[in-house]
Design an enzyme around this catalytic site. Structure first.
Site: not given
Length: 865
Positions: A736, A780
């Site tokens: 992440d 993301e």
């Protein structure tokens, strides 16, 4: 008036006629009619009445309808039968179809040729046609006395043999006839196309040479013939089955029934056309009015026959009284028989009990080449091959068994005989044994069947050729493996032609070539994969091969070919050579670059499919090289033109060989089938490439170009199942981007997308094994699947990913852990089994990622399941 024979109209109903539905394509209906040899097809709709499933007739389509739409030059592509059929045809209820005379009158007055029969609910029962009536009709005795000339049609539509099929079809539609007789004038010179097609020639000058019917038009459409280019003389039914005007109607009826035809051409004494007799003519002859009109004529015939019988009786009385004259005539007949033996074309030979020749007629002299004086009193073994003498004596011995009468006949059998010049030939022999007081006489009648055997051999060759072509066509339809198809083809061709070598030769851009496929016999040098540079080819042979040139060389040393050709073929051990071009249809735009891949084909000469796929790739990548003039033409990419792909060659290495016409025709047809197979394989490779491209598009993320979530799920489940079986570890890394929302808010979404692309590339560089999969997990977040990897190895990869991203130094001033973009990574590891699931591994990695963020981000945390 004579009474007609018993007739059951029920037998004339065809209760299983050919039927189709209204949405059936016309081209399929034509093929169906052609296969079933049907003159019409009924168009029906299926109705549910109670528990019964019934057929209701809504139209009919006949051979005449096909002639009409063909004459109108109407395309049948995409056309259904409902658009061209005759709607609401006249039908007759089965209960009303019981009177034969009424039915015949109805056919004659309404000019029907097909009459559908229905029941009281208008459900289709069957079909009555001229042919079905004629097949079950039992003619009365008077029909044997009537002559063809009484009912034949003298107004016959004629056409020259050079007329095209489209003109002939238009003529049939215009004249509303079911057939056209193809004629030539009495001097044997065919009419020209400039003549009016239907202009009546003088009857005495019209010599029929063939006929074309509505059924033939149906067959031609089913076969897909070109109606504009095909001439009548190439497809007409010939030779004709004629009948004389003096023949009886029963003879015409029997000939139509036996030959399964619907019309006969009537010829005069000189073979000229004088009329046509059809099924309609025969049925009209059964009309009650016609019968009444013929009664008087029949009565006169009976009276004439009675008078002839009286005269015959008188002659018989005279013959009885002249018995002695008859005996003299018998002796004269014996003399005539001797004359017949001398002029007979067959050999007639008699031998005595010692097997010595006693009779040797002129036919035998012609067949064997001996004179009678040379053979008489000689043993019959003189005429037999050395190895056949014993078999002949065994056959003669089998006839020595006792017989009821004085003469025994043996059935016909085929034997081999020997001429004076020592050549052997096949013959058909019939042997008879006659026991006389003077002794036993053996008589044999021999017929030379050499021509028949040659014809049978030619037919066997033709059947074998057709089987070979059918086998290749079937392989092309059933298989997409072009290499197997071509290798099997050359092997079968070599075996069939008994040749030493068969090759398929593929051209390269400079018109040199490579032997791509080969079948070679034992004892000859294989040349598979050999590259051949023919310095004479481009200058002397290229244009001719592109135009379909065939090269048939009986002997390279005596056929007058150039020295450069001899120098090319001799090292390959070729003595006789048969070559046909393989012309593959190529789009004009592709043709500009199609030969550009032949140099790559030389690296892999055995893989034809690979060559075609490379060619397709180059055609796409180099399409920009087309000149502006070419690209400005919108049709340039769709124009189809044959291009010279290669050569199909047969080599005879052991000796010179004269190539037969049928061998050349066979190779031409095989070259066409090979071109079809190549085209099919190329299309298949393009389809595979397109499917692979679609699969890649469906499995990748459009922004980062790594695998998408769908591909992630598929691959994780696939590897999970595999590693359950192998009991090997599986690891998953969830990544992440830290504080990515703040990055987006600062720099905008476009910069955010670029950032994600860079991060994806860094992750991809850090995972080096082919089995590792990098995927965009969402937003993301990224995921890395690591098959066969323990927790320690997965942590190492995760740290490599984090380091790669750090070295990129993507500025992120609003991050709370660094001034550059950083990643938090969670690692989950397990050994899959049947009691766990991939969801548990994802949950473990997600929990580890959560803890990495909770511990301050920019770090890796690992959990085991």
């Amino acid at each position: 008036m004579l009474i007609t024979s018993a007739f059951s109209l029920d037998r004339a109903i065809d209760r299983h006629p050919l039927t189709v539905t209204p949405d059936s394509p016309v081209y399929q209906v034509i093929a169906l009619m052609s296969q079933a040899r049907a003159s019409c097809v009924l168009v029906v709709e299926r109705q549910q009445i109670g528990a019964d499933d019934r057929l209701s007739i809504i139209g009919i389509f006949t051979e005449r309808d096909l002639v009409k739409i063909t004459a109108q030059e109407r395309s049948i592509e995409g056309v259904t039968i409902a658009e061209v059929m005759t709607h609401k045809p006249f039908t007759l209820k089965e209960a009303e179809a019981q009177d034969i005379l009424t039915l015949l009158k109805l056919f004659r007055q309404a000019k029907f040729r097909h009459l559908p029969i229905v029941d009281d609910q208008s459900t289709l029962v069957g079909l009555i046609t001229h042919q079905s009536l004629r097949e079950v009709l039992q003619p009365a005795d008077w029909m044997r006395l009537r002559r063809v000339t009484e009912v034949m049609t003298t107004q016959v539509i004629q056409a020259p043999s050079t007329i095209s099929l489209i003109q002939l079809t238009q003529l049939m539609a215009q004249k509303r006839v079911s057939s056209v007789v193809i004629v030539q004038n009495a001097q044997g010179q065919k009419s020209t196309e400039t003549q009016e097609a239907d202009r009546s020639l003088p009857q005495s000058a019209s010599i029929p040479v063939g006929i074309i019917t509505e059924r033939d038009i149906l067959q031609f459409r089913a076969l897909g013939l070109d109606f504009y280019k095909t001439k009548a003389e190439t497809v007409m039914s010939s030779p004709l089955l004629p009948i004389r005007s003096s023949d009886s109607l029963i003879a015409a009826h029997e000939k139509m029934r036996q030959q399964r035809i619907r019309r006969l051409v009537v010829l005069g004494d000189a073979g000229e056309l004088i009329g046509v007799i059809t099924q309609t003519s025969l049925l009209q002859a059964l009309d009650p009015i016609e019968v009444d009109a013929s009664v008087g004529a029949l009565q006169r015939v009976i009276e004439e026959r009675t008078a002839e019988l009286v005269q015959t009786n008188k002659r018989l009385e005279q013959e009885i009284s002249e018995h002695q004259k008859t005996e003299a005539a018998l002796r004269l007949s014996e003399g005539r028989l001797a004359g017949i033996l001398n002029i007979a074309q067959d050999a007639v030979i008699s031998v005595d009990e010692q097997m010595c020749v006693q009779l040797f007629n002129q036919g035998a002299e012609k067949i064997f080449g001996y004179t009678a004086a040379e053979v008489l009193q000689q043993p019959i073994d003189l005429l037999l091959p050395p190895g056949f003498t014993k078999a002949h004596r065994q056959h003669i011995f089998s006839l020595y068994k006792p017989a009821d009468g004085g003469q025994q006949m043996a059935g016909r059998r085929e034997i081999w005989l020997r001429r004076k010049d020592r050549t052997e030939f096949p013959a058909e022999a019939s042997i008879s044994k006659l026991d006389l007081p003077e002794g036993t006489v053996w008589t044999v009648i021999l017929r030379d069947i050499s021509d028949r055997k040659r014809t049978e051999e030619a037919l066997r060759h033709q059947m074998a050729r057709e089987r070979l072509l059918a086998s290749l066509s079937l392989r092309i339809r059933q298989s997409l493996d072009i290499n197997t198809i071509l290798n099997t083809t050359v092997a079968e061709v070599r075996q069939f032609l008994k040749a030493d070598r068969v090759i398929i030769y593929r051209f390269q851009p400079d018109w040199s070539g490579v032997i791509a496929v080969e079948s070679v016999g034992p004892g000859w040098v294989p040349i598979l994969g050999t590259t051949i540079h023919d310095v004479c080819f481009a200058a002397n042979y290229l244009d001719r091969y592109e135009n379909g040139r065939i090269e048939a060389i009986e002997d390279i040393y005596t056929s007058g070919i150039s020295q450069c050709r001899i120098d090319l073929l001799a090292p390959l051990q070729v003595r006789a050579n048969l070559v046909v071009p393989i012309l593959k249809e190529t789009r004009a735009a592709e043709g500009l670059v199609s030969t550009g891949v032949l140099s790559e084909a030389a690296e892999q000469p055995h893989d034809i499919v690979t060559q075609n796929s490379v060619q397709a790739k180059h055609s796409r990548s180099e399409s920009s090289a087309i000149t502006p003039k070419q690209s400005a033409n919108p049709d340039a990419s769709t124009t189809i033109a044959p291009s010279l792909w290669g050569l199909l060659g047969v080599h005879q290495c052991s000796r010179a060989r004269r190539w037969q016409e049928w061998e050349i025709d066979l190779l031409k047809q095989l070259a066409t089938q090979v071109a079809i197979a190549l085209q099919q394989a190329e299309l298949y490779q393009k389809l595979l490439a397109a499917n692979q491209q679609l699969l890649e598009l469906a499995s990748s993320d459009g922004l980062t170009l790594v695998a998408n979530r769908r591909r992630f799920d598929e691959y994780l489940n696939q590897e999970w199942r595999r590693l359950v079986r192998e009991r090997e570890p599986l690891s998953l890394i969830l990544c992440d981007v830290d504080f990515f929302k703040a990055y987006n808010d600062t720099y905008g979404h476009i910069a955010g997308d670029i950032c994600l692309q860079k991060v994806a590339e860094a992750i991809r560089q850090a995972t080096r094994r082919p089995a590792d999969l990098v995927a965009r997990y969402g937003g993301e977040e990224f995921a890395v699947i690591l098959p066969n990897t323990h927790s320690a190895g997965a942590v190492y990869v995760a740290e490599q990913i984090r380091a790669k991203v750090a070295t990129m130094q993507i500025e992120h001033p609003n991050s709370q852990v660094s001034q550059f973009i950083t990643l938090s990574l969670g690692v989950g590891s397990t050994i899959p089994d049947y009691q766990s699931s991939p969801a548990q591994l994802i949950a473990a990695a997600d929990q580890a990622l959560y803890e990495a963020k909770a511990q301050g981000r920019d770090r890796t945390v690992a959990h085991n399941v």
